[in-house]
Motif scaffolding. Structure first.
Motif, PDB file in Angstrom:
ATOM      1  N   LEU A 160       0.820  -1.210   0.000  1.00 33.69           N
ATOM      2  CA  LEU A 160       0.000   0.000   0.000  1.00 33.69           C
ATOM      3  C   LEU A 160       0.857   1.264   0.000  1.00 33.69           C
ATOM      4  CD1 LEU A 160      -2.859  -0.977   2.485  1.00 33.69           C
ATOM      5  CD2 LEU A 160      -3.067  -0.549   0.024  1.00 33.69           C
ATOM      6  N   ILE A 161       1.867   1.336   0.880  1.00 33.36           N
ATOM      7  CA  ILE A 161       2.673   2.561   0.929  1.00 33.36           C
ATOM      8  C   ILE A 161       3.562   2.668  -0.301  1.00 33.36           C
ATOM      9  CG2 ILE A 161       4.565   1.551   2.263  1.00 33.36           C
ATOM     10  CD1 ILE A 161       3.132   5.153   2.488  1.00 33.36           C
TER      11      ILE A 161
ATOM     12  N   VAL B  38      -6.666   9.415   9.293  1.00 34.07           N
ATOM     13  CA  VAL B  38      -8.009   8.953   9.631  1.00 34.07           C
ATOM     14  C   VAL B  38      -8.562   8.079   8.510  1.00 34.07           C
ATOM     15  CG1 VAL B  38     -10.405   9.690   9.977  1.00 34.07           C
ATOM     16  CG2 VAL B  38      -8.552  10.879  11.163  1.00 34.07           C
ATOM     17  N   ALA B  39      -8.320   8.503   7.266  1.00 31.25           N
ATOM     18  CA  ALA B  39      -8.822   7.748   6.111  1.00 31.25           C
ATOM     19  C   ALA B  39      -8.237   6.347   6.051  1.00 31.25           C
ATOM     20  CB  ALA B  39      -8.502   8.506   4.823  1.00 31.25           C
ATOM     21  N   GLY B  40      -7.010   6.187   6.543  1.00 31.53           N
ATOM     22  CA  GLY B  40      -6.363   4.886   6.477  1.00 31.53           C
ATOM     23  C   GLY B  40      -6.612   3.989   7.664  1.00 31.53           C
ATOM     24  N   GLU B  41      -7.281   4.486   8.702  1.00 26.70           N
ATOM     25  CA  GLU B  41      -7.511   3.682   9.901  1.00 26.70           C
ATOM     26  C   GLU B  41      -8.416   2.482   9.627  1.00 26.70           C
ATOM     27  OE1 GLU B  41      -6.826   3.665  13.849  1.00 26.70           O
ATOM     28  OE2 GLU B  41      -5.338   3.587  12.269  1.00 26.70           O
ATOM     29  N   GLY B  42      -9.231   2.589   8.596  1.00 26.76           N
ATOM     30  CA  GLY B  42     -10.104   1.473   8.261  1.00 26.76           C
ATOM     31  C   GLY B  42      -9.347   0.232   7.822  1.00 26.76           C
ATOM     32  N   ILE B  43      -8.090   0.404   7.423  1.00 27.91           N
ATOM     33  CA  ILE B  43      -7.289  -0.752   7.008  1.00 27.91           C
ATOM     34  C   ILE B  43      -7.016  -1.649   8.211  1.00 27.91           C
ATOM     35  CG2 ILE B  43      -5.132  -1.506   5.939  1.00 27.91           C
ATOM     36  CD1 ILE B  43      -4.994   1.315   4.627  1.00 27.91           C
TER      37      ILE B  43
ATOM     38  N   SER C 288      -0.584  13.300   1.653  1.00 34.61           N
ATOM     39  CA  SER C 288      -0.668  13.650   0.227  1.00 34.61           C
ATOM     40  C   SER C 288      -1.997  13.176  -0.333  1.00 34.61           C
ATOM     41  CB  SER C 288       0.472  12.988  -0.550  1.00 34.61           C
ATOM     42  OG  SER C 288       0.318  11.567  -0.541  1.00 34.61           O
ATOM     43  N   LEU C 289      -2.377  13.740  -1.459  1.00 36.41           N
ATOM     44  CA  LEU C 289      -3.609  13.317  -2.114  1.00 36.41           C
ATOM     45  C   LEU C 289      -3.550  11.841  -2.499  1.00 36.41           C
ATOM     46  CD1 LEU C 289      -4.634  16.290  -4.454  1.00 36.41           C
ATOM     47  CD2 LEU C 289      -5.822  15.448  -2.413  1.00 36.41           C
ATOM     48  N   ALA C 290      -2.365  11.380  -2.903  1.00 37.95           N
ATOM     49  CA  ALA C 290      -2.207   9.967  -3.250  1.00 37.95           C
ATOM     50  C   ALA C 290      -2.491   9.091  -2.036  1.00 37.95           C
ATOM     51  CB  ALA C 290      -0.796   9.712  -3.773  1.00 37.95           C
TER      52      ALA C 290
ATOM     53  N   ILE D 276      -5.593   6.353  -1.877  1.00 44.27           N
ATOM     54  CA  ILE D 276      -5.309   4.928  -1.735  1.00 44.27           C
ATOM     55  C   ILE D 276      -5.695   4.424  -0.346  1.00 44.27           C
ATOM     56  CG2 ILE D 276      -3.445   3.209  -1.659  1.00 44.27           C
ATOM     57  CD1 ILE D 276      -2.112   4.673  -3.946  1.00 44.27           C
ATOM     58  N   SER D 277      -5.431   5.224   0.687  1.00 42.18           N
ATOM     59  CA  SER D 277      -5.795   4.810   2.045  1.00 42.18           C
ATOM     60  C   SER D 277      -7.301   4.676   2.192  1.00 42.18           C
ATOM     61  CB  SER D 277      -5.262   5.818   3.070  1.00 42.18           C
ATOM     62  OG  SER D 277      -3.856   5.852   3.073  1.00 42.18           O
ATOM     63  N   LEU D 278      -8.028   5.650   1.667  1.00 43.49           N
ATOM     64  CA  LEU D 278      -9.487   5.602   1.767  1.00 43.49           C
ATOM     65  C   LEU D 278     -10.047   4.428   0.969  1.00 43.49           C
ATOM     66  CD1 LEU D 278     -11.966   6.964   2.933  1.00 43.49           C
ATOM     67  CD2 LEU D 278     -12.043   8.447   0.906  1.00 43.49           C
TER      68      LEU D 278
END
Length: 304
Positions: free
Chosen positions: A117-118, A203-208, A274-276, A280-282
């Motif tokens: 992912l990263i 926050v957007a990536g916490e769902g992972i 970053s927007l990327a 991707i995180s979301l």
């Protein structure tokens, strides 16, 4: 395959009056106990190393890197042990979230997920011309491993099986998801070069991590994902990790391109801001949480 997400329904968390408040009190107590266990055992390990080498212990930062890596490993094991013992005693249940049978496979899969992912985020930024990647001499490995293990174990134990789990017990799974993710992003506002946008990306990536916990019922895959994410970002690509440079020292160095807006390059906070990263995180969070939803992992917790 049956997945047991044990929230606790006996002992201190037995159904009845004020269980939501009891869950919140236990959340604070358990978090404090686990943090203390890590710090006390890590410091004790470093003091033993110093004693064995005939040197005085002054601080963690002044200790040799290999000693600090060992201290983090022992501190992590102690933290997990204290969690298991106290939860078993106070909540009067088994600890499936720390089930050892799937420890190594879960960790390995998680490391791959986090690394991919990263790497995808940084690769997208490089293709767009927002960051520049160059080769550098390898200067350190143990320090990055130490930082990756420490951040992954401490943050995932606290955020996943203490804060998220007990907020779920107190208020339900959706409020727990929103509150724990917001807390995670908010705490990182204390890091160097942090911005509100950086916090939103986190926050957007916490769902992972939450999704992996929901899907497996264990914390190991979330820990592996977190460690793999930080190690690949900081050591392999040599970029800042949430504003910190402690992970650097690997074969590459990734820096923002001059003149590119921080919202695109990540700025001093690193690729996570970053927007990327947001995209991707979301997307990854939606995928993992969506699969968990379809498998019924968001079911009511009253009988668990």
């Amino acid at each position: 395959m049956v997945v047991n997400i044990a929230l606790g329904q006996a002992g201190w968390l037995v159904p009845g009056r004020w269980r939501w408040a009891r869950a919140l009190v236990w959340l604070v107590v358990l978090a404090v106990l686990c943090i203390m266990a890590f710090n006390v055992s890590a410091d004790a390990t470093l003091r033993l190393f110093a004693m064995a080498s005939g040197e005085a212990f002054t601080s963690r930062a002044a200790a040799p890197t290999d000693a600090r890596l060992m201290a983090v490993i022992i501190g992590s094991i102690t933290m997990l042990g204290v969690y298991a013992l106290t939860v078993a005693f106070v909540e009067r249940r088994g600890i499936p979230e720390l089930g050892l049978r799937r420890l190594l496979p879960d960790l390995g899969i998680g490391v791959i997920i986090g690394g991919v992912l990263i790497a995808s985020i940084i690769g997208l930024m490089w293709i767009a011309g927002w960051v520049a990647i160059s080769g550098t001499p390898i200067t350190q490995l143990a320090e990055s491993l130490k930082e990756s293990v420490q951040s992954a174990v401490i943050e995932e134990v606290l955020m996943r099986i203490i804060i998220f789990r007990l907020l779920w017990r107190a208020a339900g799974v959706v409020p727990a998801l929103i509150l724990s993710a917001s807390l995670f992003g908010g705490l990182h506002l204390l890091n160097p070069d942090a911005t509100v946008f950086a916090a939103l990306c986190l926050v957007a990536g916490e769902g992972i991590g939450i999704g992996l916990y929901l899907l497996t019922g264990r914390v190991w895959m979330s820990i592996g994902m977190h460690a793999g994410w930080n190690f690949v970002q900081g050591w392999v690509f040599g970029s800042a990790v949430s504003g910190l440079s402690d992970f650097a020292g690997g074969p590459l160095q990734t820096l923002p391109v001059d003149g590119v807006a921080p919202i695109l390059s990540g700025g001093g906070f690193g690729p996570e801001s970053s927007l990327a990263a947001l995209f991707i995180s979301l997307l990854a969070s939606m995928i993992f949480l969506g699969v968990a939803w379809k498998k019924g992992r968001f079911a009511t917790a009253k009988d668990r």
